[in-house]
Design a protein around this motif. Structure first.
Motif, PDB file in Angstrom:
ATOM      1  N   ASN A   1      -3.492 102.562  44.059  1.00  0.00           N
ATOM      2  CA  ASN A   1      -2.623 101.113  44.416  1.00  0.00           C
ATOM      3  C   ASN A   1      -3.789 100.175  45.045  1.00  0.00           C
ATOM      4  O   ASN A   1      -4.081  99.154  44.706  1.00  0.00           O
ATOM      5  CB  ASN A   1      -1.561 101.505  45.111  1.00  0.00           C
ATOM      6  CG  ASN A   1      -0.270 101.077  44.514  1.00  0.00           C
ATOM      7  OD1 ASN A   1       0.149 100.013  43.807  1.00  0.00           O
ATOM      8  ND2 ASN A   1       0.292 102.469  43.975  1.00  0.00           N
ATOM      9  N   VAL A   2      -4.185 100.843  46.251  1.00  0.00           N
ATOM     10  CA  VAL A   2      -5.242 100.177  47.164  1.00  0.00           C
ATOM     11  C   VAL A   2      -6.394  99.765  46.308  1.00  0.00           C
ATOM     12  O   VAL A   2      -6.901  98.436  46.636  1.00  0.00           O
ATOM     13  CB  VAL A   2      -5.442 101.054  48.438  1.00  0.00           C
ATOM     14  CG1 VAL A   2      -6.567 100.137  49.106  1.00  0.00           C
ATOM     15  CG2 VAL A   2      -4.236 101.105  49.146  1.00  0.00           C
TER      16      VAL A   2
ATOM     17  N   THR B   1       4.409  98.050  45.435  1.00  0.00           N
ATOM     18  CA  THR B   1       3.543  98.935  45.081  1.00  0.00           C
ATOM     19  C   THR B   1       3.800  99.153  43.618  1.00  0.00           C
ATOM     20  O   THR B   1       4.948  98.922  43.003  1.00  0.00           O
ATOM     21  CB  THR B   1       3.520 100.257  45.760  1.00  0.00           C
ATOM     22  OG1 THR B   1       4.794 100.618  45.783  1.00  0.00           O
ATOM     23  CG2 THR B   1       3.051  99.927  47.337  1.00  0.00           C
TER      24      THR B   1
ATOM     25  N   ALA C   1     -11.358 101.653  49.094  1.00  0.00           N
ATOM     26  CA  ALA C   1      -9.931 101.840  49.321  1.00  0.00           C
ATOM     27  C   ALA C   1      -9.641 102.860  50.485  1.00  0.00           C
ATOM     28  O   ALA C   1      -8.591 102.486  51.417  1.00  0.00           O
ATOM     29  CB  ALA C   1      -9.111 102.423  48.110  1.00  0.00           C
TER      30      ALA C   1
ATOM     31  N   PHE D   1      -6.815  98.783  43.296  1.00  0.00           N
ATOM     32  CA  PHE D   1      -6.577  98.138  42.180  1.00  0.00           C
ATOM     33  C   PHE D   1      -7.135  96.836  41.975  1.00  0.00           C
ATOM     34  O   PHE D   1      -7.832  96.485  40.981  1.00  0.00           O
ATOM     35  CB  PHE D   1      -4.892  97.850  42.003  1.00  0.00           C
ATOM     36  CG  PHE D   1      -4.516  97.252  40.830  1.00  0.00           C
ATOM     37  CD1 PHE D   1      -4.473  97.801  39.560  1.00  0.00           C
ATOM     38  CD2 PHE D   1      -3.920  95.824  40.918  1.00  0.00           C
ATOM     39  CE1 PHE D   1      -4.096  97.177  38.530  1.00  0.00           C
ATOM     40  CE2 PHE D   1      -3.604  95.129  39.666  1.00  0.00           C
ATOM     41  CZ  PHE D   1      -3.560  95.820  38.469  1.00  0.00           C
TER      42      PHE D   1
ATOM     43  N   SER E   1       0.830  98.059  50.361  1.00  0.00           N
ATOM     44  CA  SER E   1       0.563  96.784  49.982  1.00  0.00           C
ATOM     45  C   SER E   1      -0.429  95.835  50.783  1.00  0.00           C
ATOM     46  O   SER E   1      -1.128  95.047  50.067  1.00  0.00           O
ATOM     47  CB  SER E   1       2.006  95.913  49.993  1.00  0.00           C
ATOM     48  OG  SER E   1       2.823  96.553  49.062  1.00  0.00           O
TER      49      SER E   1
ATOM     50  N   ARG F   1      -3.706  96.916  50.111  1.00  0.00           N
ATOM     51  CA  ARG F   1      -4.282  96.730  48.729  1.00  0.00           C
ATOM     52  C   ARG F   1      -4.783  95.258  48.776  1.00  0.00           C
ATOM     53  O   ARG F   1      -5.695  94.752  47.990  1.00  0.00           O
ATOM     54  CB  ARG F   1      -3.167  96.519  47.765  1.00  0.00           C
ATOM     55  CG  ARG F   1      -3.564  96.350  46.255  1.00  0.00           C
ATOM     56  CD  ARG F   1      -2.451  96.596  45.493  1.00  0.00           C
ATOM     57  NE  ARG F   1      -1.081  95.602  45.923  1.00  0.00           N
ATOM     58  CZ  ARG F   1       0.066  95.819  45.336  1.00  0.00           C
ATOM     59  NH1 ARG F   1       0.292  96.856  44.409  1.00  0.00           N
ATOM     60  NH2 ARG F   1       1.212  94.878  45.690  1.00  0.00           N
TER      61      ARG F   1
END
Lengths: 254, 281
Positions: free
Chosen positions: B107-108, B98, B126, B110, B155, B158
């Motif tokens: 993060n997700v 992450t 997300a 991205f 992760s 994501r």
């Protein structure tokens, strides 16, 4: 509520209390004759000299001058140092060729080269700013290279797996990842910059707080000299507080 | 679409690994990490690749993910040979990956940000996948505030957000304790079933492979070859309760029989290497 406040601010209060104990200790040692008052004046005398240096010596304007020089030299160090660090990171040959030289520049007593800078830029704030900038450059370059090189390979692989472009990889992964180490470089750099600026102001008797400290020392006004030094510390504290704010704004969650 | 067409589509391989060979080094120092490996992964199927350390699992992960382009044979998605990261493959790495400077939701979102998806849409998507991995109340948290298992779920979300055709995971739970691993296994199974997500898991964990997979590709120790492909006929929908069943124990024992010899060779190899190092100082 008071209990909660105490619990939350224990480290700050402990720091202030330690400072106060040190000040009172010095006061007692000096008044008791253990420490010569003509070398270190009693803290109470320094405290009383504050009003004098503010009203009669106009130290706040001097602080403003020093802060301005610091801002320009420190800002220029960041604006020039970070891109140079990025270029060195990208070129292994240049990095290997230059890293030792830049390390040597960081360790060199640049202040002593002031006659050369005086010849180049004259007895003006320009000399002070350029010398501060030169001395502040090396730590930022070195720490930028170190920060970029220490990006975790898995983050680079995430970028590769998402088919990021070189530019996206730099702005969205490498730079944010390197930020904490770059900020360590900026902190080091600004320490060098402030030392150089005040030192040159003192040596060439020009400009801000450094010049005033020189004048007060020449007059053998020791409490005033130490009060001036306290203002240098104040300028430094203000810059580092501002830097801390910028750092936490740029790197939330760290 | 008729039922037979749907069935044939489901049987169509989403990923073909065809006679893949990967060698490292030069001259007399050449090491063959992956040696003529072939298998397929069908649409919606969960396949694990299992083998001892040094059998080329991670090399295979990097080849399928497009991070290693210089190999012999072919890894294909449809008719396309993979030689660079492919948008159809979403990779989840073994190490925590992450971005510490971004919140969970950032993060997700991205990958969608990279694709230029509008902010409101990427936040919605997300949010959906964060919810799916069970982190809805941690959207605004930073990775430093999460446990190892939660970070791996970030992760995974994501990767899922960009809806890859194939989810490729390299020992994503390796750093977690056994209980968290079992519970995360449940979460992965649930997501895989919900999305009918084609998944390829690289692992050295036997129970994890049996708990999650429809098929398991057992690899030999160096050079990594396919020793056997085992069908796991455990009922679906599946949860970690399956771990207590006789059939589960049977599969674990069966695959361990295949793996024991390979793991022993690996261990003997590393012991003799260590002994050589000790002898030569």
């Amino acid at each position: 509520m008071a209990e909660a406040f105490l619990r939350r601010h224990t480290p700050e209060l402990f720091g202030l209390a330690t400072l106060l104990v040190c000040v009172l200790g010095f006061e007692a040692l000096i008044r008791g004759g253990v420490v010569n008052r003509y070398i270190i004046p009693p803290p109470s005398d320094i405290l009383l000299a504050f009003e004098r240096v503010i009203v009669e010596e106009n130290i706040l304007a001097r602080c403003r001058d020093t802060a301005f020089e610091m801002l320009v030299a420190g800002g220029a160090s960041v604006l020039v140092g970070v891109p140079i660090g990025v270029l060195l990171y990208r070129s292994a040959l240049w990095r290997r060729a230059m890293e030792d030289w830049i390390g040597a520049l960081a360790a060199a007593p640049i202040v002593l080269a002031f006659p050369l800078f005086l010849v180049l830029f004259g007895r003006s704030p320009k000399t002070i700013i350029v010398m501060g900038f030169v001395h502040g450059l090396a730590p930022i370059i070195l720490k930028t290279v170190e920060g970029l090189a220490s990006t975790r390979p898995v983050l680079i692989n995430v970028g590769r797996s998402l088919k990021m472009t070189q530019s996206q990889m730099f702005w969205k992964i490498l730079l944010p990842s390197a930020m904490p180490i770059i900020f360590t470089g900026i902190r080091l750099s600004w320490t060098f910059v402030l030392i150089t600026i005040v030192g040159i102001e003192y040596l060439i008797n020009l400009g801000g707080v450094g010049q005033l400290i020189n004048e007060l020392a020449e007059r053998y006004d020791l409490p005033g000299t130490y009060a001036g030094i306290c203002f240098v510390i104040l300028v430094s504290v203000l810059f580092f507080l501002a830097l801390e704010r910028v750092e936490s704004w740029l790197q939330p969650g760290r | 679409m008729s039922i037979s067409e749907k069935t044939s589509l489901a049987q169509e391989p989403a990923l073909v690994v065809d006679d893949v060979v990967k060698r490292f080094g030069r001259g007399t120092e050449i090491v063959t990490a992956v040696d003529h490996v072939s298998f397929t992964v069908r649409q919606g199927e969960f396949v694990s690749v299992i083998g001892p350390s040094g059998c080329g699992k991670s090399t295979l992960f990097n080849i399928i993910g497009g991070l290693l382009s210089d190999y012999e044979g072919a890894v294909k998605i449809g008719e396309e040979r993979i030689s660079a990261p492919h948008p159809a493959v979403g990779m989840v790495f073994q190490e925590e990956s992450t971005f510490p400077w971004r919140t969970v939701i950032d993060n997700v979102a991205f990958p969608l940000e990279l694709q230029g998806v509008a902010k409101s849409e990427r936040m919605d998507r997300a949010h959906h996948f964060i919810d799916m991995v069970g982190l809805a109340s941690f959207e605004k948290a930073f990775p430093s505030q999460l446990s190892g298992g939660m970070k791996q779920r970030v992760s995974i979300a994501r990767i899922l957000v960009s809806q890859p055709k194939i989810l490729l995971m390299d020992e994503p739970f390796a750093a977690l304790d056994e209980q968290t691993r079992l519970l995360l296994g449940d979460k992965i199974t649930q997501i895989q079933q919900e999305l009918n997500q084609t998944t390829l898991l690289i692992t050295h964990n036997l129970t994890e492979a049996v708990q999650l997979s429809d098929r398991i590709v057992v690899m030999t120790y160096r050079p990594g070859q396919v020793k056997r492909i085992v069908d796991i006929n455990l009922p679906r929908p599946r949860t970690s309760d399956v771990v207590g069943s006789d059939a589960f124990g049977h599969y674990v024992a069966e695959i361990w029989n295949d793996l024991r010899e390979e793991a022993s060779r690996g261990m003997a190899d590393s012991e003799s290497a260590a002994s050589r190092r000790a002898t030569h100082g």
